[in-house]
Scaffold this active site. Structure first.
Site, mmCIF file in Angstrom:
data_model
loop_
_atom_site.group_PDB
_atom_site.id
_atom_site.type_symbol
_atom_site.label_atom_id
_atom_site.label_comp_id
_atom_site.label_asym_id
_atom_site.label_seq_id
_atom_site.Cartn_x
_atom_site.Cartn_y
_atom_site.Cartn_z
ATOM 1 N N GLY A 14 0.780 -1.230 0.000
ATOM 2 C CA GLY A 14 0.000 0.000 0.000
ATOM 3 C C GLY A 14 0.812 1.280 0.000
ATOM 4 O O GLY A 14 0.354 2.294 0.527
ATOM 5 N N ASN A 16 1.394 3.039 -2.663
ATOM 6 C CA ASN A 16 0.622 3.961 -3.512
ATOM 7 C C ASN A 16 -0.578 4.503 -2.750
ATOM 8 O O ASN A 16 -0.918 5.686 -2.880
ATOM 9 C CB ASN A 16 0.198 3.279 -4.814
ATOM 10 C CG ASN A 16 1.300 3.318 -5.845
ATOM 11 O OD1 ASN A 16 1.603 4.375 -6.404
ATOM 12 N ND2 ASN A 16 1.938 2.180 -6.091
ATOM 13 N N ARG A 93 -5.736 -8.672 -8.694
ATOM 14 C CA ARG A 93 -6.760 -9.454 -9.386
ATOM 15 C C ARG A 93 -7.033 -8.871 -10.769
ATOM 16 O O ARG A 93 -6.996 -7.648 -10.942
ATOM 17 C CB ARG A 93 -8.094 -9.447 -8.601
ATOM 18 C CG ARG A 93 -7.998 -9.934 -7.186
ATOM 19 C CD ARG A 93 -7.510 -11.353 -7.080
ATOM 20 N NE ARG A 93 -8.422 -12.320 -7.703
ATOM 21 C CZ ARG A 93 -8.088 -13.567 -7.979
ATOM 22 N NH1 ARG A 93 -6.862 -14.019 -7.739
ATOM 23 N NH2 ARG A 93 -8.964 -14.384 -8.522
ATOM 24 N N ASN A 109 -5.575 2.285 -13.088
ATOM 25 C CA ASN A 109 -4.554 1.383 -12.548
ATOM 26 C C ASN A 109 -3.196 2.039 -12.723
ATOM 27 O O ASN A 109 -3.009 2.894 -13.590
ATOM 28 C CB ASN A 109 -4.591 0.053 -13.313
ATOM 29 C CG ASN A 109 -3.600 -0.957 -12.761
ATOM 30 O OD1 ASN A 109 -3.471 -1.121 -11.542
ATOM 31 N ND2 ASN A 109 -2.881 -1.629 -13.639
ATOM 32 N N HIS A 111 0.799 0.824 -13.395
ATOM 33 C CA HIS A 111 1.620 -0.332 -13.760
ATOM 34 C C HIS A 111 3.088 0.110 -13.759
ATOM 35 O O HIS A 111 3.414 1.163 -14.323
ATOM 36 C CB HIS A 111 1.211 -0.855 -15.142
ATOM 37 C CG HIS A 111 1.963 -2.073 -15.543
ATOM 38 N ND1 HIS A 111 1.759 -3.297 -14.943
ATOM 39 C CD2 HIS A 111 2.956 -2.262 -16.449
ATOM 40 C CE1 HIS A 111 2.584 -4.188 -15.482
ATOM 41 N NE2 HIS A 111 3.322 -3.582 -16.389
HETATM 42 C C1 GRF Z 1 3.279 -1.049 -7.539
HETATM 43 O O1 GRF Z 1 4.549 -1.188 -8.131
HETATM 44 C C2 GRF Z 1 2.224 -0.965 -8.600
HETATM 45 O O2 GRF Z 1 2.656 -0.322 -9.751
HETATM 46 C C3 GRF Z 1 1.931 -2.403 -8.885
HETATM 47 O O3 GRF Z 1 2.006 -3.036 -7.640
HETATM 48 C C4 GRF Z 1 2.859 -2.308 -6.774
HETATM 49 C C5 GRF Z 1 2.058 -2.009 -5.551
HETATM 50 O O4 GRF Z 1 2.784 -1.391 -4.579
HETATM 51 N N1 GRF Z 1 0.661 -2.544 -9.548
HETATM 52 P P1 GRF Z 1 2.081 -0.774 -3.292
HETATM 53 O O5 GRF Z 1 1.208 -1.860 -2.675
HETATM 54 O O6 GRF Z 1 1.286 0.419 -3.711
HETATM 55 O O7 GRF Z 1 3.233 -0.426 -2.384
#
Ligand code: GRF
Length: 225
Positions: A14, A16, A93, A109, A111
């Protein structure tokens, strides 16, 4: 005016989510996180959200026989929370039309690669092992194909001779945290529209996030000046 209601879907650490919550907290993102929905009960993101007083829901995908049934439950909870934008932040998912049709052009999303390169899992390792000299992150709308929908913003980093998969991952992650709240704010401010595969951003350059040394994709079009 009430803040733009978003729901976060997450499965893991988490970071992000942290960046989005921090941007809401400091006023740079004009949104309210109404709920954090997680498919893994032991995910760190749940405790982080709870600590901030943000409602959380755990919906274990293993309790559902189909992806559609799982998504149906997710949609129900998002609607109950009054969410306008669905933000996938490390959500592991694959989503189905059940979610996408409930929130048309309103599922985003992030990526950790410069799409369309390196789709799928472990994109940073794929990029490092391929030997790319430029790597990065992409925020995009979600459609029915994996890591495929229209691109909102990308940030690019240079990969040096001493980089490996882990340093690339960390430097991309740093950029993710900068561009994701910024991209969400485009929805909150209604300064984005989608034309086929193209996302048109109605904003001015001063509103771009600070990405340090990283290159950021400029808006495709500016109409505000
Ligand atoms: C990030 O690198 C995101 O781009 C990918 O999964 C990772 C999640 O990281 N989809 P976090 O859980 O937000 O630390």
């Amino acid at each position: 005016m009430s803040a733009f209601p978003i729901g976060v879907l997450a499965s893991g650490t988490g970071t992000n989510f942290d960046a989005i919550a921090a941007a809401v907290g400091n006023g740079t993102l004009a949104a309210e996180i109404r709920t954090v929905i997680c498919n893994r009960p032991d995910a760190k993101v749940l405790a982080k959200a709870q600590q901030l007083g943000i409602p959380t829901e755990t919906i274990e995908h293993s309790n559902f026989t189909t992806r559609e049934a799982f998504d149906g439950e997710v949609v129900k909870r998002l609607r109950d929370a009054g969410v306008t934008l669905v933000v996938m932040a490390g959500f592991d998912r694959i989503v189905t039309p059940v979610l996408l049709e409930a929130f048309p052009e309103r599922v985003v999303n992030i990526h950790p690669a410069l799409l369309p390169a390196f789709k799928g899992l472990d994109a940073q390792t794929q990029a490092a092992e391929y030997g790319v000299r430029i790597a990065g992150a992409t925020v995009h709308l979600v459609d029915t194909h994996l890591d495929h929908g229209p691109i909102i913003v990308q940030a690019a980093i240079a990969v040096g001779p001493n980089d490996d998969a882990e340093t690339v991952r960390l430097r991309i992650l740093e950029q993710e945290h900068r561009i994701y709240p910024w991209a969400i704010n485009l929805f909150a401010n209604n300064t984005l529209r989608v034309e086929g595969r193209r996302v048109i951003i109605d904003d001015d350059a001063s509103a771009l996030p600070n990405t340090g040394d990283a290159l950021i994709s400029p808006p495709l079009q500016r109409t505000s000046r």
